[in-house]
Write an enzyme that holds these catalytic residues in place. Structure first.
Site, PDB file in Angstrom:
ATOM      1  N   LYS A  20       0.849  -1.190   0.000  1.00  0.00           N
ATOM      2  CA  LYS A  20       0.000   0.000   0.000  1.00  0.00           C
ATOM      3  C   LYS A  20       0.886   1.242   0.000  1.00  0.00           C
ATOM      4  O   LYS A  20       1.779   1.384   0.843  1.00  0.00           O
ATOM      5  CB  LYS A  20      -0.916   0.008   1.234  1.00  0.00           C
ATOM      6  CG  LYS A  20      -2.038  -1.007   1.128  1.00  0.00           C
ATOM      7  CD  LYS A  20      -2.798  -1.133   2.420  1.00  0.00           C
ATOM      8  CE  LYS A  20      -3.803  -0.042   2.605  1.00  0.00           C
ATOM      9  NZ  LYS A  20      -4.618  -0.259   3.846  1.00  0.00           N
TER      10      LYS A  20
HETATM   11  C1  E4P Z   1      -7.554   1.567   5.090  1.00  0.00           C
HETATM   12  O1  E4P Z   1      -6.299   1.567   5.017  1.00  0.00           O
HETATM   13  C2  E4P Z   1      -8.011   1.358   6.315  1.00  0.00           C
HETATM   14  O2  E4P Z   1      -7.530   0.040   6.647  1.00  0.00           O
HETATM   15  C3  E4P Z   1      -9.387   1.453   6.815  1.00  0.00           C
HETATM   16  O3  E4P Z   1     -10.286   0.797   5.963  1.00  0.00           O
HETATM   17  C4  E4P Z   1      -9.804   2.770   7.300  1.00  0.00           C
HETATM   18  O4  E4P Z   1     -10.973   2.657   8.037  1.00  0.00           O
HETATM   19  P1  E4P Z   1     -11.456   3.795   9.057  1.00  0.00           P
HETATM   20  O5  E4P Z   1     -11.748   4.990   8.242  1.00  0.00           O
HETATM   21  O6  E4P Z   1     -12.677   3.236   9.682  1.00  0.00           O
HETATM   22  O7  E4P Z   1     -10.306   4.014   9.973  1.00  0.00           O
END
Ligand code: E4P
Length: 217
Positions: free
Chosen positions: A85
């Site tokens: 990522k």
């Molecule tokens: C993405 O990187 C995250 O893992 C995640 O989905 C973010 O979720 P949140 O906005 O509930 O923290």
């Protein structure tokens, strides 16, 4: 639409994997921090649970392309199907392009607009991650964003997959599936909650109750 779990908690990952519905695990620095363990150790532990058939997403923390690339090269050693990522930014786009040339698969994360998604696809990201819940949080419509990206990728014949993050409830799941998301990454509580329905529960109870009246031998 495939289901990923959005956690680094090994017990929850084990539970989702054993349910037979798990195609991937996504993490980010905040999710890793919650576990209070060293990053690579957690990733190796997760890899050991899910084996080779499940994707594992982990994020770089550097903010410049050369460092991101260096980190990515190390990360992909942690799991057979590791996806790196990379945050949406100029340096991130540069890193995605360079890593693609090396055969390293990237997901561009922290995506909040159609133009960002188009840039990620152009840089060579195999996945792009719009954050549906965080868009809702600021008073916009997260599922609309996902629908727009999905529609435009289809019109443009872009093969980059949509891994929708920040899902918070079953309505998000329904709407992103309708929009054509490839993957929903879902926090454990929401994922396990998707199984339940009051009519399933009462229906099963009734079946078992009626079964008692069936003559046995
Ligand atoms: C993405 O990187 C995250 O893992 C995640 O989905 C973010 O979720 P949140 O906005 O509930 O923290």
């Amino acid at each position: 639409m495939k289901f990923f779990i959005d956690t680094a908690n090994v017990e929850e990952i084990k539970q989702a994997y054993e349910m037979g519905i798990l195609s991937g695990v996504t993490t980010n620095p905040s999710i890793i921090a919650k576990e209070g363990k060293e990053f690579k150790a957690v990733m190796k532990q997760i890899s050991g649970i899910v084996g080779d058939e499940v994707f594992l997403f982990g994020e770089v923390i550097s903010l410049n392309a050369p460092e991101m690339i260096k980190e990515a090269r190390e990360l992909v050693k942690l799991h057979k199907k590791f996806i790196v990522k990379i945050p949406m930014c100029v340096e991130g786009l540069k890193a995605v392009r360079a890593l693609k040339k090396e055969g390293i698969t990237c997901c561009m994360t922290l995506c909040f607009s159609v133009p960002q998604a188009l840039l990620a696809a152009n840089a060579g990201a195999a996945y792009v991650a719009p954050f549906v819940g965080r868009v809702d949080d600021i008073g916009w419509e997260g599922t609309r964003l996902v629908a727009d990206i999905a529609e435009i990728f289809a019109v443009q014949n872009i093969k980059t997959e949509l891994v929708v993050a920040s899902t918070r409830n079953p309505v998000h799941i329904i709407e992103i599936a309708r929009a054509g998301a490839d993957i929903a990454t879902v926090p454990s509580k929401v994922l396990f909650g998707l199984i339940n329905h009051p009519l399933t529960k009462s229906g099963l109870e009734q079946f078992l109750k009626d079964w008692e009246s069936v003559p046995k031998n």
